[in-house]
Design a protein around this motif. Structure first.
Motif, mmCIF file in Angstrom:
data_model
loop_
_atom_site.group_PDB
_atom_site.id
_atom_site.type_symbol
_atom_site.label_atom_id
_atom_site.label_comp_id
_atom_site.label_asym_id
_atom_site.label_seq_id
_atom_site.Cartn_x
_atom_site.Cartn_y
_atom_site.Cartn_z
ATOM 1 N N GLN A 277 3.295 -2.112 -11.475
ATOM 2 C CA GLN A 277 2.981 -0.753 -11.086
ATOM 3 C C GLN A 277 4.319 -0.405 -9.784
ATOM 4 O O GLN A 277 4.388 0.088 -9.970
ATOM 5 N N THR B 92 0.455 -1.268 0.230
ATOM 6 C CA THR B 92 0.261 -0.301 0.054
ATOM 7 C C THR B 92 0.728 1.427 -0.245
ATOM 8 O O THR B 92 1.726 1.560 1.040
ATOM 9 N N TYR C 120 6.381 2.636 -10.227
ATOM 10 C CA TYR C 120 6.472 3.438 -9.050
ATOM 11 C C TYR C 120 7.904 3.366 -8.784
ATOM 12 O O TYR C 120 8.341 4.796 -8.487
ATOM 13 N N CYS D 112 1.308 5.555 -0.670
ATOM 14 C CA CYS D 112 -0.177 6.928 -1.428
ATOM 15 C C CYS D 112 0.832 7.649 -2.221
ATOM 16 O O CYS D 112 2.285 7.779 -1.908
ATOM 17 N N LEU E 82 -0.009 6.257 -12.612
ATOM 18 C CA LEU E 82 -0.640 5.859 -11.919
ATOM 19 C C LEU E 82 -1.997 6.612 -10.824
ATOM 20 O O LEU E 82 -1.127 8.095 -11.159
ATOM 21 N N GLY F 59 -3.357 8.771 -4.721
ATOM 22 C CA GLY F 59 -4.354 8.838 -3.540
ATOM 23 C C GLY F 59 -3.684 6.724 -3.518
ATOM 24 O O GLY F 59 -2.851 7.305 -3.245
ATOM 25 N N THR F 60 -4.018 6.333 -2.469
ATOM 26 C CA THR F 60 -3.690 4.813 -1.595
ATOM 27 C C THR F 60 -4.171 4.079 -2.468
ATOM 28 O O THR F 60 -5.212 4.058 -2.717
ATOM 29 N N HIS F 61 -2.724 3.182 -2.850
ATOM 30 C CA HIS F 61 -3.566 2.300 -3.895
ATOM 31 C C HIS F 61 -2.974 0.550 -3.484
ATOM 32 O O HIS F 61 -0.881 1.225 -2.608
ATOM 33 N N ASN F 62 -2.738 -0.346 -3.574
ATOM 34 C CA ASN F 62 -2.112 -1.656 -3.152
ATOM 35 C C ASN F 62 -1.576 -1.778 -4.818
ATOM 36 O O ASN F 62 -1.973 -2.240 -5.286
ATOM 37 N N LEU F 63 -0.430 -1.857 -4.896
ATOM 38 C CA LEU F 63 0.463 -1.479 -5.501
ATOM 39 C C LEU F 63 1.199 -3.312 -5.694
ATOM 40 O O LEU F 63 1.602 -3.944 -4.845
#
Length: 384
Positions: free
Chosen positions: A212, A185, A216, A187, A201, A204-208
């Motif tokens: 992905q 996770t 990042y 942000c 991307l 927001g807050t994402h579970n990468l």
């Protein structure tokens, strides 16, 4: 001058993740058969050919500090790994010199930017040929030419500190590690929209997961502060990954832990010859509180516009204070420090921010406003 955000970087460094993981594997689900499986995956880069003599102790036990070189590399030859048409190792994109105290109760890491210009000593290439010494070359060139051993020698030349071990983690291989623990996770304060490298991307807050996550940690051209910002975001991501690995959701699920250990062993090159050796190193650090580990970036500044080295970084003489602390096994920050931090400035291509000397910014003096600015300057969400 730029300050490091102490509360944001006081966390688990990659080395502790590696060693604690293998200790958990060895004591929880590990069998010698499983160790053998991991050993076959583990990459060996050979022993360090030292430029600096290692201190000797007549006493038994771990009486000397440990200095471990952490390298994040970016192999792009695997299927789907290239983001920009480049191939090969890509050099060492992230370098952290981790200092562990002689009593193994404290540690801190110093990051060295890949674009810093340094002197490189003579090295031996993997094929046995000699790599000549050179002056004013980019930091990450040593890895491209001579692998982790050459980078370790270059670190010793820069710092005067003997390097005890190195661990190189290939970011191209860590996609499987992230997937093995169910994603990480993260942000993201502003959407990343990099058409040149096909990296997109949302904010927001994402579970990468998978690609992905790899995108990042690689991205730098469309996020703040170029390589320095990417270095900070890589530290942030590895911290989040470490937290996930060390959580009950991983350590109490043997299959998930085994899958992560397998993927991790595929991605590591080290002078430590076996998984059991990594577990032994972890055992030495059992008193270390991961939450107490700090990061510092080596003091640096950009060469100004018009200089032949424009776009590169110069390591400042103040860095000698960091190396002296390591050599003398002193903490990163003196508890008696009382200096007032210098004001922060915004980064621009012609005048990127300069890392603050550890003498200038006491650990407890970074204000919430400075923390928020530091986060914004490096493409991170503001600390809670």
């Amino acid at each position: 001058m730029r300050t490091e955000t102490r509360s944001g970087t006081r966390t688990v460094v990659l080395t502790v993740v590696v060693t604690m993981l293998f200790l958990a594997v060895g004591t929880g689900i590990g069998t010698w058969a499983f160790y053998g499986h991991l050993n076959r995956n583990l990459g060996s880069g050979g022993d360090i050919h030292h430029l600096v003599d290692e201190p000797k102790s007549e006493d038994e036990g771990p009486k000397q500090p440990l200095n471990i070189l952490i390298l994040g590399t970016d192999g792009r030859d695997c299927k789907g790994c290239s983001i920009d048409g480049e191939g090969g190792s890509g050099g060492s994109d992230s370098t952290i010199l981790l200092h562990v105290s002689a009593d193994r109760t404290s540690a801190y890491g110093v990051s060295i930017p890949r674009d810093a210009l340094v002197d490189r000593p003579e090295c031996t290439a993997p094929d046995g040929t000699t790599i000549p010494e050179a002056s004013g070359v980019m930091w990450n060139e040593a890895y491209s030419l001579g692998g982790p051993i050459c980078t370790a020698r270059q670190t010793e030349l820069l710092t005067g500190i003997p390097i005890d071990h190195y661990l190189a983690l290939d970011f191209a291989g860590f996609r499987g590690m992230v997937d093995a623990v169910g994603g990480v996770t993260i942000c993201i304060p502003e959407a990343i929209d990099d058409e040149e490298h096909n990296i997109f991307l949302p904010a927001g807050t994402h579970n990468l997961r998978g690609k992905q996550a790899l995108d990042y940690v690689r991205n730098r051209s469309s996020t703040p502060n170029a390589d320095l910002g990417r270095m900070r975001r890589q530290q942030y991501f590895l911290t989040a990954l470490a937290t996930k690995v060390l959580s009950a959701g991983t350590l109490t699920r043997p299959r998930r832990l085994a899958a992560f250990a397998t993927e991790l062993s595929k991605s590591i090159t080290t002078d430590i010859g076996s998984v059991a050796g990594l577990a032994d190193l972890a055992g030495e650090m059992r008193k270390l509180d991961p939450s107490s580990i700090e990061f510092e970036t080596v003091p640096n500044r950009a060469f100004p516009s018009g200089d032949p080295n424009w776009g590169r970084l110069e390591i400042l003489p103040e860095s000698d204070q960091l190396w002296d602390r390591m050599l003398e096994d002193r903490p990163l920050h003196d508890s008696t420090a009382s200096a007032t931090p210098s004001p922060t400035t915004s980064a621009t291509p012609a005048n990127p921010e300069v890392s603050a000397s550890p003498e200038e910014v006491p650990a407890d003096s970074v204000s919430p406003e400075q923390q928020e600015k530091d986060a914004a300057d490096n493409g991170l969400c503001s600390p809670a």
